[in-house]
Design a protein around this motif. Structure first.
Motif, short mmCIF file in Angstrom:
data_model
loop_
_atom_site.label_atom_id
_atom_site.label_comp_id
_atom_site.label_asym_id
_atom_site.label_seq_id
_atom_site.Cartn_x
_atom_site.Cartn_y
_atom_site.Cartn_z
N UNK A 16 4.83 -9.99 -4.98
CA UNK A 16 3.47 -9.46 -4.98
C UNK A 16 3.05 -8.88 -6.34
N UNK A 17 4.02 -8.45 -7.13
CA UNK A 17 3.73 -7.87 -8.43
C UNK A 17 3.57 -8.93 -9.53
N UNK A 18 3.72 -10.21 -9.17
CA UNK A 18 3.50 -11.29 -10.11
C UNK A 18 4.76 -11.91 -10.70
N UNK A 19 5.90 -11.24 -10.60
CA UNK A 19 7.14 -11.82 -11.12
C UNK A 19 7.50 -13.06 -10.31
N UNK A 20 8.14 -13.99 -10.99
CA UNK A 20 8.63 -15.19 -10.32
C UNK A 20 10.13 -15.28 -10.53
N UNK A 21 10.83 -15.75 -9.50
CA UNK A 21 12.28 -15.84 -9.55
C UNK A 21 12.69 -17.19 -8.97
N UNK A 22 13.43 -17.97 -9.74
CA UNK A 22 13.91 -19.26 -9.26
C UNK A 22 15.26 -19.06 -8.57
N UNK A 23 15.34 -19.54 -7.33
CA UNK A 23 16.59 -19.42 -6.57
C UNK A 23 17.65 -20.34 -7.13
N UNK A 24 18.87 -19.82 -7.18
CA UNK A 24 20.00 -20.58 -7.69
C UNK A 24 20.70 -21.37 -6.60
N UNK A 25 21.91 -21.72 -6.86
CA UNK A 25 22.72 -22.50 -5.93
C UNK A 25 23.03 -21.70 -4.66
N UNK A 26 23.44 -22.38 -3.60
CA UNK A 26 23.74 -21.69 -2.33
C UNK A 26 24.69 -20.52 -2.51
N UNK A 27 24.33 -19.41 -1.87
CA UNK A 27 25.15 -18.21 -1.92
C UNK A 27 24.96 -17.38 -3.17
N UNK A 28 24.12 -17.85 -4.07
CA UNK A 28 23.94 -17.11 -5.33
C UNK A 28 22.73 -16.20 -5.22
N UNK A 29 22.73 -15.22 -6.08
CA UNK A 29 21.61 -14.30 -6.17
C UNK A 29 21.53 -13.77 -7.58
N UNK A 30 20.53 -12.99 -7.82
CA UNK A 30 20.37 -12.41 -9.15
C UNK A 30 19.16 -11.51 -9.17
#
Length: 89
Positions: A16-30
């Motif tokens: 909602x704040x405008x940041x975008x995050x691309x999801x990584x491989x299964x089980x990954x986060x960041x």
């Protein structure tokens, strides 16, 4: 939901704040810290079949979302391992 191969890797979450995050491989986060404020951080995780989970931490207020309730619960457990309390949206 619940289908084998529900891998969201490469999908982009927009906060909602405008940041975008691309999801990584299964089980990954960041996570990323906002360039506007060091007290603002967004995180996301690709839980595969449960879906995606997302977290916004702004000035100590933690908000959690997920594409399913299962993804929210996994995100909450991950935060708990770090000793972070949250509210669920």
């Amino acid at each position: 939901m619940g289908e084998p191969g529900c891998n969201l890797a490469g999908s982009t979450l927009r906060f909602p704040t405008g940041e975008e995050f691309e999801l990584g491989e299964p089980g990954s986060g960041g996570g990323i810290t906002s360039s506007r404020s060091r007290t603002h951080e967004v995180r996301a995780a690709n839980w595969v079949i449960p879906g995606a989970g997302a977290v916004d931490i702004t000035d100590g207020v933690v908000t959690v979302w997920g594409s399913t309730q299962w993804a929210v619960e996994l995100q909450l457990k991950a935060l708990a391992l770090e000793g972070i309390q949250s509210r669920v949206s």
